[in-house]
Design a protein around this motif. Structure first.
Motif, PDB file in Angstrom:
ATOM      1  N   UNK A  42       0.832  -1.205   0.000  1.00 26.17           N
ATOM      2  CA  UNK A  42       0.000   0.000   0.000  1.00 26.17           C
ATOM      3  C   UNK A  42       0.870   1.260   0.000  1.00 26.17           C
ATOM      4  N   UNK A  43       1.962   1.245   0.765  1.00 26.00           N
ATOM      5  CA  UNK A  43       2.876   2.387   0.776  1.00 26.00           C
ATOM      6  C   UNK A  43       3.432   2.632  -0.617  1.00 26.00           C
ATOM      7  N   UNK A  44       3.833   1.575  -1.311  1.00 29.10           N
ATOM      8  CA  UNK A  44       4.353   1.724  -2.673  1.00 29.10           C
ATOM      9  C   UNK A  44       3.269   2.242  -3.624  1.00 29.10           C
ATOM     10  N   UNK A  45       2.047   1.760  -3.461  1.00 31.27           N
ATOM     11  CA  UNK A  45       0.948   2.223  -4.317  1.00 31.27           C
ATOM     12  C   UNK A  45       0.645   3.694  -4.068  1.00 31.27           C
ATOM     13  N   UNK A  46       0.602   4.107  -2.799  1.00 29.65           N
ATOM     14  CA  UNK A  46       0.347   5.519  -2.497  1.00 29.65           C
ATOM     15  C   UNK A  46       1.499   6.399  -2.976  1.00 29.65           C
ATOM     16  N   UNK A  47       2.738   5.921  -2.833  1.00 28.63           N
ATOM     17  CA  UNK A  47       3.880   6.699  -3.341  1.00 28.63           C
ATOM     18  C   UNK A  47       3.745   6.898  -4.848  1.00 28.63           C
ATOM     19  N   UNK A  48       3.379   5.849  -5.562  1.00 27.49           N
ATOM     20  CA  UNK A  48       3.189   5.959  -7.015  1.00 27.49           C
ATOM     21  C   UNK A  48       2.007   6.872  -7.338  1.00 27.49           C
ATOM     22  N   UNK A  49       0.933   6.763  -6.569  1.00 27.45           N
ATOM     23  CA  UNK A  49      -0.253   7.599  -6.806  1.00 27.45           C
ATOM     24  C   UNK A  49       0.053   9.076  -6.615  1.00 27.45           C
ATOM     25  N   UNK A 131      13.044  17.943   7.014  1.00 27.44           N
ATOM     26  CA  UNK A 131      11.803  17.766   7.780  1.00 27.44           C
ATOM     27  C   UNK A 131      11.350  16.311   7.808  1.00 27.44           C
ATOM     28  N   UNK A 132      10.451  16.050   8.723  1.00 29.52           N
ATOM     29  CA  UNK A 132       9.781  14.755   8.820  1.00 29.52           C
ATOM     30  C   UNK A 132       8.337  14.972   8.388  1.00 29.52           C
ATOM     31  N   UNK A 133       7.871  14.122   7.486  1.00 25.29           N
ATOM     32  CA  UNK A 133       6.488  14.182   7.013  1.00 25.29           C
ATOM     33  C   UNK A 133       5.765  12.942   7.517  1.00 25.29           C
ATOM     34  N   UNK A 134       4.698  13.121   8.297  1.00 30.43           N
ATOM     35  CA  UNK A 134       3.920  11.949   8.721  1.00 30.43           C
ATOM     36  C   UNK A 134       2.986  11.497   7.602  1.00 30.43           C
ATOM     37  N   UNK A 135       3.164  10.256   7.157  1.00 27.62           N
ATOM     38  CA  UNK A 135       2.219   9.682   6.196  1.00 27.62           C
ATOM     39  C   UNK A 135       1.380   8.663   6.949  1.00 27.62           C
ATOM     40  N   UNK A 136       0.234   8.339   6.397  1.00 28.87           N
ATOM     41  CA  UNK A 136      -0.634   7.411   7.110  1.00 28.87           C
ATOM     42  C   UNK A 136      -1.397   6.508   6.155  1.00 28.87           C
ATOM     43  N   UNK A 137      -1.685   5.335   6.661  1.00 29.82           N
ATOM     44  CA  UNK A 137      -2.631   4.389   6.058  1.00 29.82           C
ATOM     45  C   UNK A 137      -3.657   4.123   7.149  1.00 29.82           C
ATOM     46  N   UNK A 138      -4.804   4.727   7.026  1.00 29.75           N
ATOM     47  CA  UNK A 138      -5.845   4.570   8.036  1.00 29.75           C
ATOM     48  C   UNK A 138      -6.831   3.508   7.554  1.00 29.75           C
ATOM     49  N   UNK A 139      -6.695   2.303   8.092  1.00 30.49           N
ATOM     50  CA  UNK A 139      -7.566   1.204   7.691  1.00 30.49           C
ATOM     51  C   UNK A 139      -8.992   1.414   8.193  1.00 30.49           C
ATOM     52  N   UNK A 140      -9.170   2.205   9.249  1.00 32.94           N
ATOM     53  CA  UNK A 140     -10.508   2.480   9.763  1.00 32.94           C
ATOM     54  C   UNK A 140     -11.344   3.258   8.761  1.00 32.94           C
TER      55      UNK A 140
END
Length: 187
Positions: A42-49, A131-140
């Motif tokens: 999912x991280x790879x898919x979101x990075x590509x998206x 900087x630090x960027x918070x990324x998220x995958x919220x399954x909820x």
């Protein structure tokens, strides 16, 4: 084309994309919550998206041919964890050499529940001045995206409060595996 395909695939899987990609050349990207094997694809898919070329660290034993070639093509950096090497210094040097660098770090370091996040992401960002960027995958809510970047100050407790606020209410695939958002350095 890759971006459109990734967006279509995520949509087909029922995932929503939230927000826009960070407009930065170099940053550490936190990948949290990290509670399942699905987080990586999912991280790879979101990075590509979002059309973001990412680098990520994984144990060196995964990088055997031909899988290793594929992992490196996807941005993988082999890390030898059992040897006494300074991963933080190596990643800081990589940031100094690179004009563009997005380093994804799963801060929990494992898919199992932990009481503390690994602090390498924090030290890499601080020493590299990125900087630090918070990324998220919220399954909820079945969505993924990014929070605003933070240039860490060295006040670990205040900086980590920013991440606690960013991830409030986020749910991993297995919520019971997402432990507290804190570093040992806060105590």
């Amino acid at each position: 084309m890759k971006q459109r395909f990734a967006r279509w695939l995520l949509h087909l899987a029922g995932w929503r994309i939230e927000g826009t990609a960070p407009v930065l050349d170099r940053y550490v990207l936190i990948a949290a919550p990290h509670t399942s094997n699905w987080d990586f694809p999912l991280m790879l898919a979101f990075a590509a998206a979002f059309d973001i070329k990412v680098s990520w660290m994984a144990k060196h034993s995964l990088f055997f041919p031909p899988l290793g070639w594929i992992l490196q093509a996807l941005g993988g950096l082999p890390i030898v964890r059992h040897e006494n090497r300074n991963v933080v210094d190596s990643m800081v040097e990589a940031f100094r050499r690179a004009g563009h660098q997005v380093l994804v770090v799963p801060t929990e370091g494992t898919r199992e529940r932990t009481e503390y996040w690994k602090s390498g992401f924090y030290h890499i960002a601080r020493q590299a001045g990125v900087p630090i960027v918070p990324s998220f995958l919220d399954f909820g809510r079945k969505c993924g995206g990014f929070g605003p970047p933070l240039l860490v100050t060295g006040d670990v407790r205040a900086d980590m409060q920013y991440f606690r606020d960013s991830y409030a209410g986020m749910q991993g695939k297995f919520p019971e595996r997402f432990g507290p958002i804190r570093l040992r350095e806060e105590e």
